[in-house]
Design an enzyme around this catalytic site. Structure first.
Site: not given
Ligand code: AP5
Length: 217
Positions: A127, A160
């Site tokens: 990513r 990231r």
């Molecule tokens: P992408 O769409 O970026 O995946 P994602 O599911 O959004 O993954 P994240 O890593 O952003 O999710 P996350 O839940 O860990 O992180 P978040 O930002 O919420 O896709 C990933 C890759 O795959 C990309 O390169 C894309 O191009 C590729 N791709 C997508 N679809 C594809 C397909 N069909 N085929 C092939 N490739 C594909 O959270 C980050 C941090 O924030 C957490 O760790 C935590 O510390 C904090 N946080 C956020 N929300 C909370 C909460 N509610 N409570 C507490 N802490 C929180």
């Protein structure tokens, strides 16, 4: 429509959320994006969240819930929203339910993106995200036309901090321990629908929209 997207890190929540929100004309609310914006701009919220995010741990509930409550109270979220990354554990889900009940509303549907762990690791390691417009790319699956440069806006692409191998492994453990129980929680509520989130991005979007359309009023 009031939608929650759930799935492991790298399932494609952010990727699909942008298409779904635009198609259904509802705001996309990503707690990860809001936290990252605040970390980058070194706000008080960002300083509270930074260390947890760097380790791949959840930011404490009181910080996260207060932030989401403020965001959901904004004008553009009154007729619907797509939550990406929240709730992330059962206490957050219970609080969201109460919060919406206070506002005399409820979630319409929880869409689970189902992908296996090997695929998730492949997706996260490749990513790259644009610093300027936040468009998400993948080095193999959705490569930018020029190395390191966003094909949409020309901004610089970056990896990231929490996508390093060790942190990804830890985030997957956190998902299994704390977030996966949400699947049973929302199944009990009768609002969970899972879709296969493997295959080309456009195919996953079509499956997601076909699942959501019957709920559009
Ligand atoms: P992408 O769409 O970026 O995946 P994602 O599911 O959004 O993954 P994240 O890593 O952003 O999710 P996350 O839940 O860990 O992180 P978040 O930002 O919420 O896709 C990933 C890759 O795959 C990309 O390169 C894309 O191009 C590729 N791709 C997508 N679809 C594809 C397909 N069909 N085929 C092939 N490739 C594909 O959270 C980050 C941090 O924030 C957490 O760790 C935590 O510390 C904090 N946080 C956020 N929300 C909370 C909460 N509610 N409570 C507490 N802490 C929180």
């Amino acid at each position: 429509m009031r939608i929650v997207l759930v799935g492991p890190p790298g399932a494609g929540k952010g990727t699909q959320a942008q298409f779904i929100a635009s198609e259904l004309t509802i705001p996309r609310i990503s707690t990860g994006d809001i936290f990252r914006y605040n970390v980058t701009h070194n706000t008080e919220l960002g300083r509270k969240a930074r260390e947890f995010m760097e380790r791949g741990d959840l930011v404490p509930d009181e910080v996260t819930i207060a932030m989401v409550r403020d965001r959901l109270a904004e004008d553009d979220a009154q007729d619907g929203f797509l939550l990406d990354g929240f709730p992330r554990n059962v206490p957050q889900a219970e609080t969201l339910k109460k919060m919406l009940a206070e506002w005399e509303t409820r979630l319409t549907i929880v869409l689970e993106l189902v992908v296996d762990e090997d695929e998730v690791v492949r997706r996260l390691s490749g990513r790259r995200t644009c610093r300027r417009c936040e468009r998400v790319w993948h080095l193999l699956y959705d490569p930018p036309p020029r190395d390191g440069i966003c094909g949409d806006c020309g901004g610089e692409l970056f990896q990231r901090d929490d996508d390093s191998e060790d942190t990804v492994r830890h985030r997957l453990e956190v998902y299994q321990d704390q977030t996966a129980p949400l699947i049973a929680f929302y199944a009990d509520e009768g609002i969970l629908v899972g879709i296969d989130a493997t295959g080309p991005v456009e195919d996953v979007t079509s499956r997601a929209l076909a699942t959501l359309r019957p709920y559009v009023r």
